[in-house]
Motif scaffolding. Structure first.
Motif, PDB file in Angstrom:
ATOM      1  N   SER A 141      -7.284 -10.677   0.760  1.00 46.39           N
ATOM      2  CA  SER A 141      -7.819  -9.394   1.226  1.00 46.39           C
ATOM      3  C   SER A 141      -8.361  -8.651   0.018  1.00 46.39           C
ATOM      4  N   GLN A 142      -8.925  -7.468   0.256  1.00 48.54           N
ATOM      5  CA  GLN A 142      -9.456  -6.688  -0.859  1.00 48.54           C
ATOM      6  C   GLN A 142      -8.354  -6.144  -1.757  1.00 48.54           C
ATOM      7  N   ILE A 143      -7.112  -6.137  -1.266  1.00 52.37           N
ATOM      8  CA  ILE A 143      -5.960  -5.697  -2.052  1.00 52.37           C
ATOM      9  C   ILE A 143      -5.354  -6.920  -2.721  1.00 52.37           C
ATOM     10  N   VAL A 144      -5.275  -6.917  -4.035  1.00 47.13           N
ATOM     11  CA  VAL A 144      -4.738  -8.055  -4.787  1.00 47.13           C
ATOM     12  C   VAL A 144      -3.243  -7.846  -4.984  1.00 47.13           C
TER      13      VAL A 144
ATOM     14  N   PRO B 107     -13.847  -7.553   4.859  1.00 48.31           N
ATOM     15  CA  PRO B 107     -14.458  -6.234   4.640  1.00 48.31           C
ATOM     16  C   PRO B 107     -13.666  -5.395   3.644  1.00 48.31           C
ATOM     17  N   PHE B 108     -14.381  -4.664   2.819  1.00 53.14           N
ATOM     18  CA  PHE B 108     -13.775  -3.791   1.812  1.00 53.14           C
ATOM     19  C   PHE B 108     -13.811  -2.352   2.324  1.00 53.14           C
ATOM     20  N   ALA B 109     -12.951  -2.038   3.282  1.00 50.60           N
ATOM     21  CA  ALA B 109     -12.891  -0.683   3.837  1.00 50.60           C
ATOM     22  C   ALA B 109     -12.099   0.210   2.884  1.00 50.60           C
ATOM     23  N   VAL B 110     -12.783   1.206   2.318  1.00 57.79           N
ATOM     24  CA  VAL B 110     -12.166   2.099   1.336  1.00 57.79           C
ATOM     25  C   VAL B 110     -12.303   3.538   1.825  1.00 57.79           C
TER      26      VAL B 110
END
Length: 612
Positions: free
Chosen positions: A38-41, A220-223
């Motif tokens: 995911s976008q969170i490492v 997706p990189f939802a920020v």
């Protein structure tokens, strides 16, 4: 790749420094697992610590490069319970930032306090979870709708530590088996969607071996650049939650044009990395749920739940590609008895801190807890450091306002969605202040109504002011009728223009003439209806201020009517003579300009008369 260069330079600088020995601790085994799905490492490290010296050791130092520490959102260390044992009961070990003497300045150190001191030959195994945001960099930075999203991740194959490491290994879990490239060093191999490095043995302190992984990451990189959560407590039985999201797609920037047709035909190819939907996991008994933005309610949402949870599945008004933004609000109510409790003389709210959407990274989170008016002795207990201050909110029937506790935290991830508590004192009698104010207000209103209905406040019907008012009302009614008739004439004008467009499509001249004849009759009838109204206005002294504009309106409409009839006759004549389209347009061009100007003048007169 400038980040990788800076990382290499940093580690090279570390290698040149003469680092003192902190203690006789060594890491006999290090096993690291990097999750890039995911976008969170998330990096989970299992460290087996061993004391080879004689002094008692009570802490273990963790080292992070400064550029990596800035992206560190969450760090937790727990005792390793061993395989097959649950970790739910494990208590987190205290972790704090420290600055050991003589350490490299380009590193950030965290101290983990051990549950008991380690004597000579003692060992202790702990698990360290480090969560990073914005650690995946899109490369290339801009892609088209049809391109896949590729990202880059920087790490070191050797565990960066101030202690000697006897044996260490690293595994990197990717979301897909497609890998563009990765750093190939000794003992590096690919197994499916995992890259494994190691084992490596007898590594000295601050060993490093920089690696770069370039892979497909279409997640997706939802920020949420900013999220404001407002939790309003009502002692009458509910907690109202309102969440304002300012969202951006933080992945590779979208370039070129967006094709809705291509996206709908093949959404997972022509928009593989787009944000299509978000899932909010609400508490089980959430009710009165809504989802809206500045335009209004958004109907593309679905709510379902059971006794364990409530899920709100929402879709933005449009699929979000890299760099695209949206702002929306979700709100819901919660039963007060599920979240408000008593402890001694105080009440306390026990509720989760972060966003209910697990897939969203939050750059800045602001949580506002609105307490009932009259609350005092307020304190907050949070499981992690937060910035805190107090405000006041004025609402309906408030006298001094409601105290608002504001908590702010940056770089928020799902691991921060933990429970926090707000303690306060509140006198139960204060609950009845607002109902009493409401009752008093209605009582005074009823008294005023009674006095009003029994008082004679009427104006004499024979007074000049009353008669003048009646005459002005008659003038207004007549002007309104004139405007209505002119509006009906304008509608007929539009239909007359429409008959010409039908003629251009069908070529039916007879039908066009028949429509013209019918419209002529209607316009004559309306002209007859206007005469008595104009005669009344001309005879009334009260109509003097508005009469010139009304007469001007009627004259302009008649002039417009004549010009339209001339244009209609010209076009029909051209069709009967089989004139070309361009010739017809040239014949009516000047007429059309006059018609457009007259129509604008009529509209302006409508507005002027309304203002008078």
């Amino acid at each position: 790749m400038s980040m990788g260069f800076r990382f290499d330079l940093l580690l090279f600088t570390i290698a040149l420094l003469s680092v003192p020995v902190l203690s006789d601790l060594i890491l006999s085994k290090v096993d690291r697992r990097v999750d890039l799905t995911s976008q969170i490492v998330r990096i989970t490290s299992t460290l087996k610590v061993e004391n080879e010296g004689t002094d008692l050791v009570s802490e273990v130092l963790l080292a992070f490069p400064d550029n990596q520490a800035k992206k560190l959102a969450h760090l937790v260390a727990t005792p390793n319970e061993g395989k097959g044992k649950t970790k739910s009961s494990a208590v987190s070990l205290p972790v704090e930032v420290v600055q050991p003497d003589g350490m490299p300045p380009a590193l950030t150190f965290y101290s983990v306090s051990l549950p008991k001191g380690l004597g000579k030959g003692d060992t202790f195994t702990l698990d360290v979870l480090a969560v990073f945001t914005h650690a995946l960099q899109p490369f290339p930075e801009k892609i088209s709708q049809a391109d896949i999203q590729l990202v880059v991740f920087y790490e070191t194959a050797h565990y960066l530590s101030p202690y000697m490491v006897k044996v260490q290994s690293l595994s990197v879990k990717l979301p897909d088996a497609r890998i563009e490239s990765f750093t190939k060093i000794e003992n590096a191999k690919i197994q499916g969607s995992e890259i494994k490095y190691g084992p490596y043995e007898n590594l000295p302190p601050f060993s490093y071996s920089p690696i770069v992984v370039h892979f497909e990451g279409n997640q997706p990189f939802a920020v949420a650049q900013e999220l404001e959560r407002e939790l309003e407590i009502s002692h009458w039985g509910s907690v109202q939650v309102t969440e304002h999201y300012n969202l951006i797609h933080g992945g590779a920037q979208s370039k070129g044009e967006f094709s809705r047709l291509d996206y709908q035909a093949r959404p997972y190819i022509r928009g593989a990395s787009a944000v299509r939907r978000l899932v909010a996991k609400l508490p089980p008994r959430a009710h009165s749920v809504y989802y809206r933005d500045e335009i209004g309610n958004i109907s593309t949402s679905n709510l379902w739940g059971d006794h364990k949870k409530t899920e709100l599945v929402i879709e933005p008004r449009y699929p979000m590609f890299g760099g695209w933004r949206t702002a929306f609000t979700i709100g819901y109510g919660l039963p007060l008895q599920d979240f408000l409790f008593e402890s001694g003389k105080k009440r306390y709210l026990n509720i989760s801190f972060g966003s209910p959407m697990d897939e969203v990274v939050i750059d800045t989170l602001i949580v506002k807890v609105v307490l009932p008016e009259g609350s005092r002795d307020i304190s907050v207990s949070a499981p992690f450091p937060v910035k805190q201050w107090q405000e006041t909110k004025l609402s309906h029937l408030d006298v001094v306002g409601r105290p608002v506790i504001v908590l702010e935290k940056t770089n928020v991830v799902p691991e921060h969605n933990q429970y926090f508590q707000v303690y306060y004192k509140f006198n139960s009698l204060s609950m009845f202040i607002e109902p009493l104010m409401l009752i008093s207000g209605y009582f005074l209103l009823f008294v005023a109504c009674i006095i009003y209905t029994h008082a004679d406040l009427s104006i004499s019907k024979s007074s000049p002011s009353y008669l003048a008012k009646l005459q002005w009302d008659e003038v207004q009614a007549a002007v309104q009728q004139v405007q209505n008739i002119i509006s009906r004439c304008l509608t007929i004008h539009d239909k007359l223009e429409a008959s010409l467009r039908d003629l251009s499509r069908s070529g039916d001249v007879q039908a066009c003439k028949a429509a013209r004849k019918a419209f002529d009759g209607l316009l004559k009838d309306l002209s007859k209806d206007l005469k008595p109204l104009l005669a009344f206005l001309q005879s009334s002294p009260q109509a003097a201020p508005i009469l010139p504009k009304v007469e001007d309106l009627v004259a302009k409409e008649r002039d417009l009517q004549e010009k339209l009839m001339v244009k209609h006759s010209t076009v029909v004549d051209s069709y009967e003579k089989n004139s070309g389209r361009r010739e017809t347009e040239n014949r009516v061009a000047s007429q059309q300009q006059k018609i457009t100007a007259l129509r604008q003048e009529v509209d302006d007169l409508f507005e002027i008369i309304d203002e008078i």
